[in-house]
Design a protein around this motif. Structure first.
Motif, PDB file in Angstrom:
ATOM      1  N   LYS A   1     -92.117   0.659  56.864  1.00  0.00           N
ATOM      2  CA  LYS A   1     -92.093   0.282  55.443  1.00  0.00           C
ATOM      3  C   LYS A   1     -90.864   0.817  54.717  1.00  0.00           C
ATOM      4  CE  LYS A   1     -97.090   0.390  55.437  1.00  0.00           C
ATOM      5  NZ  LYS A   1     -98.260   1.128  54.984  1.00  0.00           N
ATOM      6  N   VAL A   2     -89.832   1.174  55.439  1.00  0.00           N
ATOM      7  CA  VAL A   2     -88.662   1.824  54.856  1.00  0.00           C
ATOM      8  C   VAL A   2     -87.921   0.923  53.856  1.00  0.00           C
ATOM      9  CG1 VAL A   2     -86.929   1.247  56.612  1.00  0.00           C
ATOM     10  CG2 VAL A   2     -86.816   3.434  55.468  1.00  0.00           C
ATOM     11  N   ASN A   3     -88.082  -0.381  53.944  1.00  0.00           N
ATOM     12  CA  ASN A   3     -87.344  -1.300  53.070  1.00  0.00           C
ATOM     13  C   ASN A   3     -88.122  -1.761  51.848  1.00  0.00           C
ATOM     14  OD1 ASN A   3     -84.994  -1.305  54.637  1.00  0.00           O
ATOM     15  ND2 ASN A   3     -85.913  -2.748  56.063  1.00  0.00           N
TER      16      ASN A   3
ATOM     17  N   VAL B   1     -90.165   6.255  47.516  1.00  0.00           N
ATOM     18  CA  VAL B   1     -88.979   7.090  47.722  1.00  0.00           C
ATOM     19  C   VAL B   1     -89.354   8.546  47.458  1.00  0.00           C
ATOM     20  CG1 VAL B   1     -86.626   7.628  46.960  1.00  0.00           C
ATOM     21  CG2 VAL B   1     -87.381   5.256  47.020  1.00  0.00           C
ATOM     22  N   LEU B   2     -88.926   9.425  48.353  1.00  0.00           N
ATOM     23  CA  LEU B   2     -89.102  10.869  48.177  1.00  0.00           C
ATOM     24  C   LEU B   2     -87.722  11.505  48.213  1.00  0.00           C
ATOM     25  CD1 LEU B   2     -91.177  13.317  48.110  1.00  0.00           C
ATOM     26  CD2 LEU B   2     -90.623  13.537  50.533  1.00  0.00           C
TER      27      LEU B   2
ATOM     28  N   MET C   1     -92.067  20.237  54.713  1.00  0.00           N
ATOM     29  CA  MET C   1     -92.811  19.388  53.770  1.00  0.00           C
ATOM     30  C   MET C   1     -92.267  17.959  53.776  1.00  0.00           C
ATOM     31  SD  MET C   1     -93.420  22.008  50.594  1.00  0.00           S
ATOM     32  CE  MET C   1     -94.290  20.809  49.588  1.00  0.00           C
ATOM     33  N   VAL C   2     -90.950  17.816  53.769  1.00  0.00           N
ATOM     34  CA  VAL C   2     -90.350  16.479  53.784  1.00  0.00           C
ATOM     35  C   VAL C   2     -90.717  15.753  55.079  1.00  0.00           C
ATOM     36  CG1 VAL C   2     -88.153  15.224  53.888  1.00  0.00           C
ATOM     37  CG2 VAL C   2     -88.473  17.029  52.191  1.00  0.00           C
ATOM     38  N   ALA C   3     -90.665  16.463  56.196  1.00  0.00           N
ATOM     39  CA  ALA C   3     -91.012  15.854  57.483  1.00  0.00           C
ATOM     40  C   ALA C   3     -92.476  15.435  57.514  1.00  0.00           C
ATOM     41  CB  ALA C   3     -90.714  16.820  58.626  1.00  0.00           C
ATOM     42  N   GLN C   4     -93.348  16.210  56.882  1.00  0.00           N
ATOM     43  CA  GLN C   4     -94.785  15.907  56.863  1.00  0.00           C
ATOM     44  C   GLN C   4     -95.115  14.776  55.900  1.00  0.00           C
ATOM     45  OE1 GLN C   4     -97.266  19.366  56.221  1.00  0.00           O
ATOM     46  NE2 GLN C   4     -99.014  18.112  55.644  1.00  0.00           N
ATOM     47  N   SER C   5     -94.273  14.553  54.915  1.00  0.00           N
ATOM     48  CA  SER C   5     -94.533  13.534  53.895  1.00  0.00           C
ATOM     49  C   SER C   5     -94.666  12.143  54.503  1.00  0.00           C
ATOM     50  CB  SER C   5     -93.398  13.530  52.874  1.00  0.00           C
ATOM     51  OG  SER C   5     -93.522  12.420  52.022  1.00  0.00           O
ATOM     52  N   LYS C   6     -95.556  11.363  53.925  1.00  0.00           N
ATOM     53  CA  LYS C   6     -95.766   9.989  54.370  1.00  0.00           C
ATOM     54  C   LYS C   6     -94.923   9.005  53.542  1.00  0.00           C
ATOM     55  CE  LYS C   6    -100.219  10.718  56.507  1.00  0.00           C
ATOM     56  NZ  LYS C   6     -99.818  11.975  56.969  1.00  0.00           N
ATOM     57  N   ALA C   7     -93.916   9.513  52.850  1.00  0.00           N
ATOM     58  CA  ALA C   7     -93.031   8.664  52.052  1.00  0.00           C
ATOM     59  C   ALA C   7     -92.353   7.625  52.938  1.00  0.00           C
ATOM     60  CB  ALA C   7     -91.981   9.516  51.337  1.00  0.00           C
TER      61      ALA C   7
ATOM     62  N   LEU D   1     -79.353  -1.189  48.366  1.00  0.00           N
ATOM     63  CA  LEU D   1     -80.364  -1.336  49.419  1.00  0.00           C
ATOM     64  C   LEU D   1     -81.489  -2.314  49.049  1.00  0.00           C
ATOM     65  CD1 LEU D   1     -80.587   2.415  50.435  1.00  0.00           C
ATOM     66  CD2 LEU D   1     -79.628   0.554  51.812  1.00  0.00           C
ATOM     67  N   GLY D   2     -81.429  -2.854  47.825  1.00  0.00           N
ATOM     68  CA  GLY D   2     -82.431  -3.832  47.403  1.00  0.00           C
ATOM     69  C   GLY D   2     -83.763  -3.211  47.045  1.00  0.00           C
ATOM     70  N   LYS D   3     -83.774  -1.928  46.748  1.00  0.00           N
ATOM     71  CA  LYS D   3     -85.019  -1.244  46.393  1.00  0.00           C
ATOM     72  C   LYS D   3     -85.322  -1.372  44.906  1.00  0.00           C
ATOM     73  CE  LYS D   3     -85.647   1.967  50.032  1.00  0.00           C
ATOM     74  NZ  LYS D   3     -86.904   1.350  50.261  1.00  0.00           N
TER      75      LYS D   3
END
Length: 172
Positions: free
Chosen positions: A25-27, A108-109, A123-129, A168-170
């Motif tokens: 879901k990165v895009n 976005v995180l 924390m960033v690695a654990q995030s589901k962002a 990036l079209g976000k």
């Protein structure tokens, strides 16, 4: 001794979370925005909450969670805060608010801290962002976008952040 063990465990958990990250879901478009902040370095959270205006979000869609190494003796009204003692020697976090924050699928995180920081990196690695943004000097494996600025230059970051989200079209 336990502090070194905790930090080593944090690095292991970070590696594990990096290997298991879902990039499908990165895009997606930006509808929610989260910040993980080192409170030792930055305390003016209102400036981060103001990002909703630039990104045409609702104020409730911007969340800030802070890390402080050792909590001061003074009482604080901040509930969205984690400290080093909230992590056990295995590197597992025991803070319900932080767990809920990291389980939320932010579009976005932003890791709003300088360089590498074992607790915040974990924390960033654990995030589901879905999409993660960091700053110059950060661990590049954690982020989808690294902005070549220091976080101390907030206004310049706002401009660059918005520019890249548009490219990036976000955002429109």
């Amino acid at each position: 001794m336990f502090e070194n063990l905790k930090r080593k465990s944090l690095r292991k958990l970070t590696e594990k979370n990096l290997a298991n990250r879902d990039l499908s879901k990165v895009n997606s478009k930006v509808k929610t925005l989260g910040f993980v902040v080192d409170q030792l370095f930055f305390q003016d959270f209102d400036k981060l909450y103001d990002f909703y205006e630039d990104l045409k979000l609702l104020p409730k869609d911007v969340k800030v969670f802070s890390f402080i190494e050792v909590k001061k003796k003074l009482p604080s009204l901040l509930q969205n805060q984690v400290q080093s003692k909230d992590f056990d020697w295995k590197g597992v976090m025991h803070n319900q608010n932080a767990t809920e924050f990291l389980d939320r699928e932010f579009d976005v995180l932003v890791g709003f801290y300088e360089d590498k920081h074992e607790f915040l990196d974990a924390m960033v690695a654990q995030s589901k962002a879905k999409f993660k943004v960091g700053f110059e000097g950060a661990d590049e494996r954690l982020y989808d976008l690294i902005i070549g600025l220091r976080p101390t230059k907030l206004e310049a970051f706002k401009v660059e952040f918005k520019k890249y989200l548009k490219i990036l079209g976000k955002i429109d």
